[in-house]
Design an enzyme around this catalytic site. Structure first.
Site, mmCIF file in Angstrom:
data_model
loop_
_atom_site.group_PDB
_atom_site.id
_atom_site.type_symbol
_atom_site.label_atom_id
_atom_site.label_comp_id
_atom_site.label_asym_id
_atom_site.label_seq_id
_atom_site.Cartn_x
_atom_site.Cartn_y
_atom_site.Cartn_z
ATOM 1 N N GLU A 1 9.512 1.683 -4.855
ATOM 2 C CA GLU A 1 8.482 0.678 -5.129
ATOM 3 C C GLU A 1 7.712 1.147 -6.350
ATOM 4 O OE1 GLU A 1 8.293 -2.144 -3.853
ATOM 5 O OE2 GLU A 1 9.643 -1.911 -2.152
ATOM 6 N N CYS B 1 -0.332 -1.842 -8.896
ATOM 7 C CA CYS B 1 0.980 -2.116 -9.486
ATOM 8 C C CYS B 1 1.228 -3.602 -9.688
ATOM 9 C CB CYS B 1 2.081 -1.508 -8.622
ATOM 10 S SG CYS B 1 2.112 -2.123 -6.927
#
Length: 499
Positions: free
Chosen positions: A225, A259
């Site tokens: 991720e 993110c």
């Protein structure tokens, strides 16, 4: 040096100690057999209780690690957001565990086929610093749902949170179920070389590449991720005032250290000035003060503070227009508080670092455009982002944008909207990640689809593949080939694409 900046000693372990923990967990996994439903639910409940019982302590630890991070910010981003995802997982574990029956009619003749969902074994999780609690608990809950044991390596960048997790976990879990490790980059490097049954990593693409290389030595499957420069398109038909306000707010979540934050924005050429004016006004309204503002999140450490400041300085030195939205009388950036004012950068080109590097701070790049095709070309010429944003109506332009770009997810008209459904998979593509979790995607990530087929037929269905080959079997093979060719050619002629 302030208390928040003072180094904190964490307990580091050797690779041999990590191997020993993994060995004990794997032996326990084999000895106990696949965890039943009650055990899986109980582990999920204990994991959630660990967070909820100790929320105040975790919030305080994260505030100390960041320097300034408000209670409300940590509650919303670290704790409240994980609850519906975990509850959704818990509510569906029983259904997801069930084997899938195949070839039901075959049972009448003594042929049974099913696909069982088997746990992998021991899952390793390497956590990030930007959401040091949420982003280890969520994958751990999915791993528990799938019936696995878990080892976690906490981020050394947030040492107080890491140490609290290490000392709190044993109050809720036996180390054979969940083990939490702290320590620096050397421990993380050793952790990534362990022969796990699956390794889950959240962090930067550069570190993710190293983790994948280390895991490859033992053929360990990985879920990565990562992040990326998330593009935003303000459509020609968008409400620019509303769009600019929402995008400006989104950029400031966790001080921009997310993110899925918007990184750069495309705005129609004739509306760039309006967009910038509204974004700046939004930030001024949000932050009448910054240095003393407990809701304004600091850069997590000096290294990240310096990196973001250097991106701004580099852009300015190379000709970009930089607008710093600082409150009157405040000198920002401020190294003592590690706070950087919201900043808009315009006129960038590929000579500037900010054009390629993920900012991970309170900086928004704004670019004008005339044609949507140019925007799509720009995005496609760069690594696929974790999320692509569209502000405007759900019309033909939006659907064209979706079809012709590549990203982990797409959100329209709101920050992180792709994460609103608890059942929706979350993950990147290309340089922004590999694999997915949340909902059933997380359960499947940490499971093995195991096909089980048995036959009580009086003859072998597959024995004909062994020599000697009879004349009828040879004729059958030739007939099957001719029929397949005819079907394929017929379909190609019907589609008009027979090359």
């Amino acid at each position: 040096m302030s208390t928040a900046e003072r180094p904190l000693d964490t307990v580091a372990v050797s690779r041999d100690e990590l191997v020993a923990v993994l060995d004990r967990q794997r032996k326990a996994f084999v000895a106990d057999g696949p965890a039943n439903l009650a055990t899986r639910l109980n582990r999920i409940d204990r994991l959630l209780a660990m967070v909820l019982d100790n929320t105040d302590a975790f919030v305080d630890a994260m505030a100390a690690d960041f320097g300034t991070r408000s209670r409300a910010a940590s509650l919303f981003t670290e704790v409240v957001g994980m609850i519906p995802v975990i509850e959704h997982t818990r509510a569906n574990v029983a259904k997801w565990m069930r084997p899938t029956t195949m070839m039901r009619a075959g049972r009448l003749f003594g042929l049974r086929a099913e696909v069982e969902v088997a746990p992998l074994g021991v899952v390793g999780i390497i956590g990030p610093w930007n959401f040091p609690l949420n982003l280890v608990v969520l994958p751990a809950s999915a791993a528990f749902a799938a019936g696995n044991r878990v080892m976690i390596k906490m981020s050394e960048v947030t040492p107080r949170t890491a140490e609290l997790m290490r000392t709190t976990a044993p109050k809720y879990f036996d180390a054979l179920e969940l083990d939490v490790t702290t320590g620096g980059p050397d421990v993380a490097a050793a952790f990534s070389t362990l022969p796990f049954d699956h390794l889950f990593f959240t962090g930067s693409p550069s570190v993710g590449a190293m983790v994948q290389r280390a895991a490859a030595q033992n053929l360990v499957p990985v879920t990565l991720e990562l992040g990326g420069k998330n593009p935003v398109v303000v459509a020609p038909g968008a409400d620019v005032t509303r769009s600019a306000a929402r995008i400006a707010q989104a950029r400031m979540v966790n001080g921009g250290q997310v993110c899925v934050c918007p990184d750069y924005v495309f705005v129609p050429d004739d509306r760039v000035e309006s967009f910038v004016d509204v974004a700046a006004a939004t930030w001024r309204g949000m932050f009448p003060a910054i240095i003393s503002n407990a809701d304004y999140c600091s850069s997590v450490n000096e290294a990240n503070f310096d990196r973001v400041v250097s991106l701004i300085d580099d852009a300015r030195a190379n000709g970009a227009r930089v607008d710093v939205i600082a409150p009157p009388g405040e000198a920002l950036p401020d190294r003592t508080s590690r706070k950087i004012a919201p900043t808009i950068v315009r006129g960038i080109d590929d000579t500037m670092r900010i054009a390629a590097e993920e900012v991970f701070g309170p900086v928004l790049t704004v670019m004008g455009y005339s044609h949507l095709a140019d925007v799509i070309d720009h995005i496609n010429a760069r690594p696929a982002p974790l999320v692509a944003y569209w502000y405007g109506p759900d019309g033909d332009d939006f659907r064209h944008f979706i079809r012709n770009t590549r990203s982990g997810g797409v959100a329209r008209n709101d920050f992180a909207a792709q994460m609103i459904p608890s059942a929706a998979p979350f993950g990147g593509v290309g340089r922004s990640g590999m694999g997915a979790y949340h909902g059933k995607a997380g359960f499947d990530t940490f499971s093995h689809q195991r096909t089980v087929v048995g036959t009580d037929l009086p003859f072998s269905m597959t024995g004909s593949a062994a020599p000697p080959f009879s004349r009828p079997m040879r004729a059958y093979a030739d007939l099957s080939l001719r029929m397949a060719r005819r079907r394929t050619n017929r379909r190609l002629r019907a589609s008009g694409r027979n090359a």
